[in-house]
Design a protein around this motif. Structure first.
Motif, PDB file in Angstrom:
ATOM      1  N   GLU A  42      -4.182   4.432  -0.828  1.00 20.45           N
ATOM      2  CA  GLU A  42      -3.417   3.873  -1.948  1.00 20.45           C
ATOM      3  C   GLU A  42      -4.314   3.574  -3.139  1.00 20.45           C
ATOM      4  OE1 GLU A  42      -4.595   0.423   0.729  1.00 20.45           O
ATOM      5  OE2 GLU A  42      -3.862   2.479   0.976  1.00 20.45           O
ATOM      6  N   ALA A  43      -5.536   3.101  -2.885  1.00 19.97           N
ATOM      7  CA  ALA A  43      -6.467   2.809  -3.981  1.00 19.97           C
ATOM      8  C   ALA A  43      -6.908   4.099  -4.668  1.00 19.97           C
ATOM      9  CB  ALA A  43      -7.682   2.050  -3.448  1.00 19.97           C
ATOM     10  N   ALA A  44      -7.163   5.134  -3.875  1.00 19.31           N
ATOM     11  CA  ALA A  44      -7.555   6.421  -4.462  1.00 19.31           C
ATOM     12  C   ALA A  44      -6.428   6.991  -5.316  1.00 19.31           C
ATOM     13  CB  ALA A  44      -7.927   7.398  -3.347  1.00 19.31           C
ATOM     14  N   LEU A  63      -4.003   5.380  -6.849  1.00 19.88           N
ATOM     15  CA  LEU A  63      -3.865   4.608  -8.081  1.00 19.88           C
ATOM     16  C   LEU A  63      -4.981   4.935  -9.059  1.00 19.88           C
ATOM     17  CD1 LEU A  63      -2.773   1.076  -6.793  1.00 19.88           C
ATOM     18  CD2 LEU A  63      -1.384   2.759  -8.018  1.00 19.88           C
ATOM     19  N   ALA A  64      -6.186   5.136  -8.554  1.00 21.08           N
ATOM     20  CA  ALA A  64      -7.294   5.514  -9.436  1.00 21.08           C
ATOM     21  C   ALA A  64      -7.011   6.861 -10.097  1.00 21.08           C
ATOM     22  CB  ALA A  64      -8.596   5.576  -8.636  1.00 21.08           C
ATOM     23  N   ALA A  69       2.179   1.709  -3.502  1.00 18.77           N
ATOM     24  CA  ALA A  69       1.105   2.108  -4.407  1.00 18.77           C
ATOM     25  C   ALA A  69       0.763   3.581  -4.237  1.00 18.77           C
ATOM     26  CB  ALA A  69      -0.129   1.244  -4.166  1.00 18.77           C
ATOM     27  N   PRO A  74       0.809  -1.227   0.000  1.00 25.39           N
ATOM     28  CA  PRO A  74       0.000   0.000   0.000  1.00 25.39           C
ATOM     29  C   PRO A  74       0.839   1.273   0.000  1.00 25.39           C
ATOM     30  CG  PRO A  74      -0.968  -1.597   1.494  1.00 25.39           C
ATOM     31  CD  PRO A  74       0.358  -2.166   1.055  1.00 25.39           C
ATOM     32  N   TRP A 121     -12.299   5.540   1.587  1.00 21.27           N
ATOM     33  CA  TRP A 121     -11.572   4.871   0.511  1.00 21.27           C
ATOM     34  C   TRP A 121     -10.093   4.786   0.882  1.00 21.27           C
ATOM     35  CZ3 TRP A 121     -11.470   7.006  -5.221  1.00 21.27           C
ATOM     36  CH2 TRP A 121     -11.207   5.942  -6.098  1.00 21.27           C
ATOM     37  N   PRO A 122      -9.467   3.624   0.818  1.00 22.53           N
ATOM     38  CA  PRO A 122      -8.034   3.516   1.133  1.00 22.53           C
ATOM     39  C   PRO A 122      -7.203   4.494   0.294  1.00 22.53           C
ATOM     40  CG  PRO A 122      -8.999   1.341   0.938  1.00 22.53           C
ATOM     41  CD  PRO A 122     -10.052   2.318   0.495  1.00 22.53           C
ATOM     42  N   GLN A 154       0.679   5.112   6.215  1.00 21.52           N
ATOM     43  CA  GLN A 154       0.173   3.818   5.780  1.00 21.52           C
ATOM     44  C   GLN A 154       0.403   2.738   6.835  1.00 21.52           C
ATOM     45  OE1 GLN A 154      -1.724   5.147   3.200  1.00 21.52           O
ATOM     46  NE2 GLN A 154      -1.413   3.119   2.353  1.00 21.52           N
TER      47      GLN A 154
END
Length: 405
Positions: A241-243, A245-246, A60, A57, A238-239, A164
């Motif tokens: 790292e996911a945000a 990457l999006a 990312a 994470p 929303w995590p 993180q």
């Protein structure tokens, strides 16, 4: 405890301290990678455990935000900002304040290394055209980039790691760090202004720069994604790292910005440095050596569970082995309330003491040297030392008020 692990850890952190291994053409990234390779190749860290050692994470999040910052750089945003300041024709002291404020704010939202990389050459050009001595402005840029990056969990790599791994809330950390970072920027301006009082003028050849042209649409895209990410970090579950990457994925879907061009500006050596240190520190923890070292310090009265000791040791180690390795070593000890803020502020603000204390300092000095402007260790120390002492003092006092225990 494995003697091999102890030897590898010693050599890796010696390389972090020296910046290389004598006799070999290895920089800090190469040293960390080589240490990880030795541990994996010898089975001290089994291959199937590498995935456990590396915090994906964090990588990312770091990668995604690098893409966002690269988008703004290729859109000519940083160059446009500095040249807009040049058109205002304010006094040298006011211009310094503007540079410090802009560098600090940008570094709190974008990677401070990229801010320095993009702004330093244009700053030399600005000073050359106006007959100003570029050194105080370059020092203001470097110090402000470090101090400003301390304000958020996305301002620099070590803050991203802390956020993180420790699960620090974005808004919670902002409440801890915003005031000392803002006061620190004022301290940067004051120290530089006093240090170079009466020495603002200078003669520097105007450099011929190849900078990306300003493209409004590309800049707006990058800014929109960045602001959306900050909003998601503050108000969404929303995590992070996911945000990130999006957001990076949206920017890669471009009809004009070639993917290879964007990825070519990603700081891959920094990502590799993280991977190498993750593996080495995992081996250190599994061997029991880290627990023994912590226990030995506690026996001598240095209890890292106490925030004051953690703050002081982090500041010291950050100047010995640089801030990312120091934070990785001390993360397991950041168990007290506010431990994340203690590590983040201490490691980041300590980076202004020496040129080699942070990558941002090194980037500014090297970029200036390529354009014929020399920033000496003495010049940096005359500003960096008082800035470091002032900002660390203010941060320590503020953290004590917020977390008295």
């Amino acid at each position: 405890m494995s003697g091999l692990i102890a030897a590898v850890v010693f050599l890796v952190y010696l390389g972090m301290f020296l910046g290389r291994i004598p006799g070999l053409a290895l920089d800090r990234t190469g040293v960390a990678l080589l240490g990880a390779i030795v541990l994996v190749a010898t089975g001290e860290v089994p291959m199937e455990r590498v995935g456990l050692a590396v915090d994906l994470p964090t990588l990312a999040l770091l990668f995604g935000l690098m893409i966002v910052s690269t988008q703004l750089r290729l859109g000519g945003f940083y160059t446009w900002v500095v040249r807009r300041l040049a058109r205002l024709h304010h006094s040298p002291v006011v211009l310094l304040a503007q540079i410090v404020a802009v560098a600090g704010v940008l570094s709190s939202l974008l990677a401070n290394d990229i801010v320095c990389l993009a702004m330093a050459p244009v700053l030399v050009e600005l000073c050359a055209r106006r007959g100003l001595n570029p050194v105080p402005y370059l020092l203001g840029l470097a110090c402000a980039a470090n101090v400003g990056s301390a304000a958020t969990l996305i301002g620099n790599p070590q803050n991203m790691l802390i956020g993180q791994v420790l699960g620090v809330p974005f808004a919670g950390y902002l409440a801890d760090a915003l005031l000392p970072a803002g006061a620190g920027l004022a301290a940067v301006w004051l120290v530089v202004a006093l240090s170079f009082r009466g020495r603002w003028r200078g003669s520097t050849p105007v450099p011929r720069l190849e900078t990306p042209p300003f493209e409004l649409w590309q800049t707006l895209k990058g800014a929109a994604v960045l602001l959306s990410l900050v909003g998601a970090f503050l108000f969404s579950p929303w995590p992070r790292e996911a945000a990130a990457l999006a957001g990076a994925g949206l920017l890669l879907c471009s009809r004009r910005m070639n993917t290879g061009r964007i990825l070519g500006l990603v700081d891959w050596p920094l990502l590799v440095l993280f991977i190498g240190l993750f593996v080495v520190n995992y081996g250190l923890a599994q061997s029991g050596l880290l627990a023994r070292l912590t226990g030995g310090l506690a026996a001598m009265g240095v209890d890292l569970a106490q925030s004051a000791w953690l703050f002081a040791l982090c500041a010291l180690l950050s100047n010995l082995v640089s801030n990312v390795p120091a934070v990785m070593l001390l993360l397991p000890s950041a168990t007290a309330p506010g431990g994340g803020a203690v590590l983040a502020l201490s490691s980041t603000l300590a980076g202004n003491l020496f040129i080699v204390g942070s990558i941002a300092n090194i980037i500014v000095v090297e970029q200036a040297a390529r354009l014929g402007v020399r920033v000496s260790w003495g010049q940096h120390a005359s500003v960096g030392a008082p800035v470091t002492l002032l900002t660390l003092g203010m941060a320590a006092a503020w953290l004590w008020l917020r977390w008295p225990a």
